[in-house]
Enzyme design. Structure first.
Site, PDB file in Angstrom:
ATOM      1  N   HIS A  12       1.245  -3.896   9.280  1.00  0.00           N
ATOM      2  CA  HIS A  12       2.622  -3.696   8.845  1.00  0.00           C
ATOM      3  C   HIS A  12       3.470  -3.143   9.983  1.00  0.00           C
ATOM      4  O   HIS A  12       2.975  -2.375  10.824  1.00  0.00           O
ATOM      5  CB  HIS A  12       2.692  -2.705   7.673  1.00  0.00           C
ATOM      6  CG  HIS A  12       2.496  -3.336   6.338  1.00  0.00           C
ATOM      7  ND1 HIS A  12       3.372  -4.258   5.797  1.00  0.00           N
ATOM      8  CD2 HIS A  12       1.516  -3.175   5.412  1.00  0.00           C
ATOM      9  CE1 HIS A  12       2.936  -4.627   4.612  1.00  0.00           C
ATOM     10  NE2 HIS A  12       1.813  -3.999   4.355  1.00  0.00           N
ATOM     11  N   HIS A  21       0.839  -1.205   0.000  1.00  0.00           N
ATOM     12  CA  HIS A  21       0.000   0.000   0.000  1.00  0.00           C
ATOM     13  C   HIS A  21       0.875   1.257   0.000  1.00  0.00           C
ATOM     14  O   HIS A  21       0.600   2.215  -0.723  1.00  0.00           O
ATOM     15  CB  HIS A  21      -0.915   0.014   1.220  1.00  0.00           C
ATOM     16  CG  HIS A  21      -2.137  -0.844   1.081  1.00  0.00           C
ATOM     17  ND1 HIS A  21      -2.064  -2.213   0.973  1.00  0.00           N
ATOM     18  CD2 HIS A  21      -3.460  -0.519   1.026  1.00  0.00           C
ATOM     19  CE1 HIS A  21      -3.303  -2.705   0.873  1.00  0.00           C
ATOM     20  NE2 HIS A  21      -4.160  -1.696   0.893  1.00  0.00           N
TER      21      HIS A  21
END
Length: 243
Positions: free
Chosen positions: A208, A159
């Site tokens: 993440h 992303h």
């Protein structure tokens, strides 16, 4: 006596020569920036592989969590839901729509090079990011529960990388056509705001590690810089600022 119209023009002051020199200087600076970004990314990947970022990653990830219950992100539920919406701005579906619409807009205005540069940067960033994930093969954070579905390895953040490659490249292309400095600044400011927000949302949602996001930002920025380099090398003349 020689008239003014017959005077020889100093080649050093010729507008075309001046433009060429400016473009050559920009090409060199952008090339150095690309090299620096790639060096930083490889260095960070090495640190991640060796586990040197683990302690800092844990501290930063827990900073977004309720000390009483680390599976609960800080802030109200509405904030968590809002950040899910923001994280979608870096997802495959949204970025595909943005890329297709922007490329069509460039083509509509007969800017084929700009459309090709945007599509090329996004596609190559997607492919290379998947390859980087497979090579590093870092597990996703298991310290907290995930606030979003995940399907791949952790480093670098897809992303973060793809939002940087897409939005920064798009801002660069728009700025290359825009004559107003305020418009150029606005394009870059909006792109940076989106990219930073997407990256932070990935850490907030626990999908993440912070180093994944940093690696993604650097990786995506490198592709955006490469896109700028291609635009300069293929002779696209930047618009002259008017204010």
């Amino acid at each position: 006596m020689i008239s003014k119209t017959e005077e020889r023009v100093d080649p050093r002051r010729h507008p075309l020569l001046t433009l060429v020199k400016r473009i050559e200087s920009r090409v060199l600076l952008v090339l150095l920036a690309v090299a620096g970004a790639l060096w930083l990314f490889l260095g960070l990947a090495d640190e991640v592989t060796d586990g040197d970022t683990a302690d800092l990653d844990r501290r930063l990830l827990l900073a977004f969590r309720n000390p009483v219950d680390i599976n609960d992100p800080v802030g109200p539920r509405t904030l968590e839901e809002s950040l899910r919406d923001i994280t979608a701005l870096g997802g495959f579906t949204v970025l595909t729509i943005v890329t297709v619409v922007a490329a069509m807009a460039f083509l509509f205005h007969r800017k084929r090079l700009h459309a090709a540069v945007l599509v090329g940067a996004v596609v190559l960033a997607q492919v290379s990011n998947s390859l980087a994930k497979a090579l590093v093969d870092r597990p996703r954070p298991d310290l907290v529960s995930h606030g979003s579905y995940v399907y791949s390895a952790s480093f670098p953040s897809g992303h973060s990388a793809l939002s940087a490659a897409t939005y920064l490249t798009l801002a660069m292309l728009v700025a290359s056509l825009e004559t107003r400095r305020r418009a150029k600044f606005t394009a870059y400011a909006l792109a940076v705001l989106i990219v930073v927000s997407v990256g932070l949302s990935r850490v907030y949602l626990g999908v993440h590690w912070p180093s994944d996001v940093l690696g993604g930002w650097v990786f995506g920025a490198a592709w955006s810089l490469l896109a700028w380099l291609v635009l300069l090398r293929l002779g696209a003349r930047p618009a002259t600022p008017t204010d």
